[in-house]
Motif scaffolding. Structure first.
Motif, PDB file in Angstrom:
ATOM      1  N   UNK A 110     -24.885 -27.176 -70.692  1.00 31.31           N
ATOM      2  CA  UNK A 110     -23.703 -27.009 -69.833  1.00 31.31           C
ATOM      3  C   UNK A 110     -23.775 -27.775 -68.511  1.00 31.31           C
ATOM      4  N   UNK A 111     -24.993 -28.016 -68.001  1.00 28.78           N
ATOM      5  CA  UNK A 111     -25.147 -28.672 -66.697  1.00 28.78           C
ATOM      6  C   UNK A 111     -24.721 -30.131 -66.721  1.00 28.78           C
ATOM      7  N   UNK A 112     -24.675 -30.748 -67.905  1.00 28.51           N
ATOM      8  CA  UNK A 112     -24.330 -32.172 -67.990  1.00 28.51           C
ATOM      9  C   UNK A 112     -22.853 -32.376 -68.333  1.00 28.51           C
ATOM     10  N   UNK A 113     -22.103 -31.295 -68.507  1.00 23.64           N
ATOM     11  CA  UNK A 113     -20.680 -31.409 -68.808  1.00 23.64           C
ATOM     12  C   UNK A 113     -19.908 -31.588 -67.506  1.00 23.64           C
ATOM     13  N   UNK A 114     -18.888 -32.435 -67.530  1.00 18.86           N
ATOM     14  CA  UNK A 114     -18.053 -32.665 -66.356  1.00 18.86           C
ATOM     15  C   UNK A 114     -17.467 -31.360 -65.840  1.00 18.86           C
ATOM     16  N   UNK A 115     -17.446 -31.206 -64.514  1.00 17.40           N
ATOM     17  CA  UNK A 115     -16.909 -29.982 -63.907  1.00 17.40           C
ATOM     18  C   UNK A 115     -15.435 -29.788 -64.243  1.00 17.40           C
ATOM     19  N   UNK A 116     -14.692 -30.878 -64.317  1.00 13.13           N
ATOM     20  CA  UNK A 116     -13.272 -30.776 -64.675  1.00 13.13           C
ATOM     21  C   UNK A 116     -13.112 -30.272 -66.096  1.00 13.13           C
ATOM     22  N   UNK A 117     -13.926 -30.804 -66.995  1.00 14.36           N
ATOM     23  CA  UNK A 117     -13.875 -30.368 -68.397  1.00 14.36           C
ATOM     24  C   UNK A 117     -14.253 -28.895 -68.495  1.00 14.36           C
ATOM     25  N   UNK A 118     -15.288 -28.501 -67.773  1.00 13.91           N
ATOM     26  CA  UNK A 118     -15.715 -27.095 -67.773  1.00 13.91           C
ATOM     27  C   UNK A 118     -14.598 -26.190 -67.267  1.00 13.91           C
ATOM     28  N   UNK A 119     -13.942 -26.595 -66.183  1.00  9.95           N
ATOM     29  CA  UNK A 119     -12.856 -25.803 -65.640  1.00  9.95           C
ATOM     30  C   UNK A 119     -11.707 -25.634 -66.616  1.00  9.95           C
ATOM     31  N   UNK A 120     -11.316 -26.710 -67.263  1.00  5.83           N
ATOM     32  CA  UNK A 120     -10.215 -26.647 -68.238  1.00  5.83           C
ATOM     33  C   UNK A 120     -10.610 -25.831 -69.464  1.00  5.83           C
ATOM     34  N   UNK A 121     -11.869 -25.987 -69.898  1.00  5.55           N
ATOM     35  CA  UNK A 121     -12.361 -25.231 -71.045  1.00  5.55           C
ATOM     36  C   UNK A 121     -12.309 -23.731 -70.779  1.00  5.55           C
ATOM     37  N   UNK A 122     -12.795 -23.327 -69.600  1.00  5.07           N
ATOM     38  CA  UNK A 122     -12.829 -21.897 -69.282  1.00  5.07           C
ATOM     39  C   UNK A 122     -11.452 -21.346 -68.938  1.00  5.07           C
ATOM     40  N   UNK A 123     -10.531 -22.184 -68.552  1.00  2.00           N
ATOM     41  CA  UNK A 123      -9.152 -21.728 -68.405  1.00  2.00           C
ATOM     42  C   UNK A 123      -8.623 -21.223 -69.742  1.00  2.00           C
ATOM     43  N   UNK A 124      -8.958 -21.960 -70.809  1.00  2.00           N
ATOM     44  CA  UNK A 124      -8.536 -21.541 -72.152  1.00  2.00           C
ATOM     45  C   UNK A 124      -9.288 -20.284 -72.594  1.00  2.00           C
ATOM     46  N   UNK A 125     -10.578 -20.229 -72.289  1.00  2.00           N
ATOM     47  CA  UNK A 125     -11.387 -19.074 -72.678  1.00  2.00           C
ATOM     48  C   UNK A 125     -10.880 -17.798 -72.004  1.00  2.00           C
ATOM     49  N   UNK A 126     -10.466 -17.920 -70.732  1.00  2.00           N
ATOM     50  CA  UNK A 126      -9.974 -16.763 -69.977  1.00  2.00           C
ATOM     51  C   UNK A 126      -8.496 -16.462 -70.227  1.00  2.00           C
ATOM     52  N   UNK A 127      -7.799 -17.360 -70.922  1.00  2.00           N
ATOM     53  CA  UNK A 127      -6.352 -17.181 -71.120  1.00  2.00           C
ATOM     54  C   UNK A 127      -6.043 -15.797 -71.693  1.00  2.00           C
ATOM     55  N   UNK A 128      -5.069 -15.127 -71.091  1.00  2.00           N
ATOM     56  CA  UNK A 128      -4.773 -13.742 -71.484  1.00  2.00           C
ATOM     57  C   UNK A 128      -4.191 -13.630 -72.882  1.00  2.00           C
ATOM     58  N   UNK A 129      -3.598 -14.722 -73.403  1.00  2.00           N
ATOM     59  CA  UNK A 129      -2.956 -14.669 -74.722  1.00  2.00           C
ATOM     60  C   UNK A 129      -3.815 -15.246 -75.843  1.00  2.00           C
ATOM     61  N   UNK A 130      -4.441 -16.405 -75.576  1.00  2.00           N
ATOM     62  CA  UNK A 130      -5.197 -17.078 -76.641  1.00  2.00           C
ATOM     63  C   UNK A 130      -6.693 -17.158 -76.348  1.00  2.00           C
ATOM     64  N   UNK A 131      -7.124 -16.649 -75.194  1.00  2.00           N
ATOM     65  CA  UNK A 131      -8.533 -16.754 -74.804  1.00  2.00           C
ATOM     66  C   UNK A 131      -9.446 -15.857 -75.621  1.00  2.00           C
TER      67      UNK A 131
END
Length: 292
Positions: A110-131
């Protein structure tokens, strides 16, 4: 001797120039800019003295951001430094060594993944409908706890902080792993002869021997906690409201949205002072090195 000293200074000189030009000069210039009211679209600067600092320390949003950064630092110390050290110690146990390469890769990836990619990925993971977070809670019968993690002022900052722990604990673990591998095995053998168990060896041998690495990791972690920007900006942009605002996002908002460059410079100087003081205190408290 004199020739060797001159040669050393010759090699150091370019590095000193770079540090002065790209670190100290901008820092001093930032202090100068914080004393003026100015815009990015105008060359005119109006001297206001300490006005922005007086305003900053009366600004409730500043204290929300400072509290969130402090929360970020405390949680990161517990998880990144605390659990990072524990995981590294476990991976160095004999029964784990054949699996060590696999777990090093898993935790460090996880430390080598782009911060922007991580942020967008976790937005989906936390999504109230599809997360998958809410889906998992419903699956195990805890559906009552399912919520909009990034959309609630009570959970947004904790959700963002959790992402940073997921991303950087493995990085800190690798640093501790390197330090633990340098500990002479004779120290552990002596502890075993004295009847020490694994827990006692961890606290009486491992922890004292990696003291300097603990200082490095705590310094990196605390400075990172007070400079954090990308994760917060990508995932919440400081919202909802200002509940997940941190100093760096508030600086960005002041400079590039409100066009208050002097106020943003004052925030930047406060961030510098906080990180400098905390780093200095850590070095003094740890007192690493020979009779430091």
């Amino acid at each position: 001797m004199y020739a060797d000293r001159r040669l050393a200074y010759t090699y150091l000189f370019p590095a000193v120039i770079l540090v002065l030009v790209f670190i100290y000069y901008p820092a001093v210039l930032n202090i100068f800019y914080s004393l003026y009211r100015w815009s990015a679209f105008s060359e005119k600067k109006i001297y206001v003295g300490m006005h922005y600092y007086n305003r900053l320390f009366k600004d409730p949003v500043f204290y929300v951001a400072l509290k969130n950064n402090a929360l970020y630092a405390v949680i990161s110390l517990v998880f990144q430094v605390g659990f990072g050290l524990i995981i590294a110690a476990i991976l160095e146990e004999k029964f784990m060594r054949k699996f060590q390469a696999f777990f090093r890769t898993v935790y460090f990836s996880p430390a080598v993944i782009s911060l922007t990619v991580v942020g967008l990925l976790w937005q989906l993971i936390y999504n109230s409908n599809i997360g998958i977070v809410n889906a998992f809670l419903k699956l195990i019968g805890l559906g009552n706890y399912a919520q909009d993690w990034l959309g609630s002022s009570k959970t947004a900052i904790f959700a963002v902080i959790a992402v940073s722990q997921w991303q950087y604990t493995g990085y800190i673990m690798i640093l501790f792993l390197v330090a633990i591998q340098k500990i002479p095995y004779e120290l552990y053998e002596a502890a075993m002869i004295d009847g020490a168990n694994r827990l006692q060896m961890f606290f009486n041998v491992t922890v004292p021997q990696v003291k300097e690495m603990i200082l490095v990791c705590t310094t990196i972690t605390i400075i990172g906690a007070f400079k954090v920007f990308d994760e917060v900006y990508v995932m919440t942009a400081g919202g909802p409201g200002r509940s997940s605002e941190v100093l760096a996002t508030y600086l960005y908002r002041s400079a590039f949205r409100n066009d208050e460059m002097g106020y943003a410079a004052a925030i930047a100087f406060v961030i510098f002072v906080i990180t400098f003081v905390l780093s200095f205190l850590q070095i003094k408290l740890f007192r690493t090195g020979a009779d430091a």
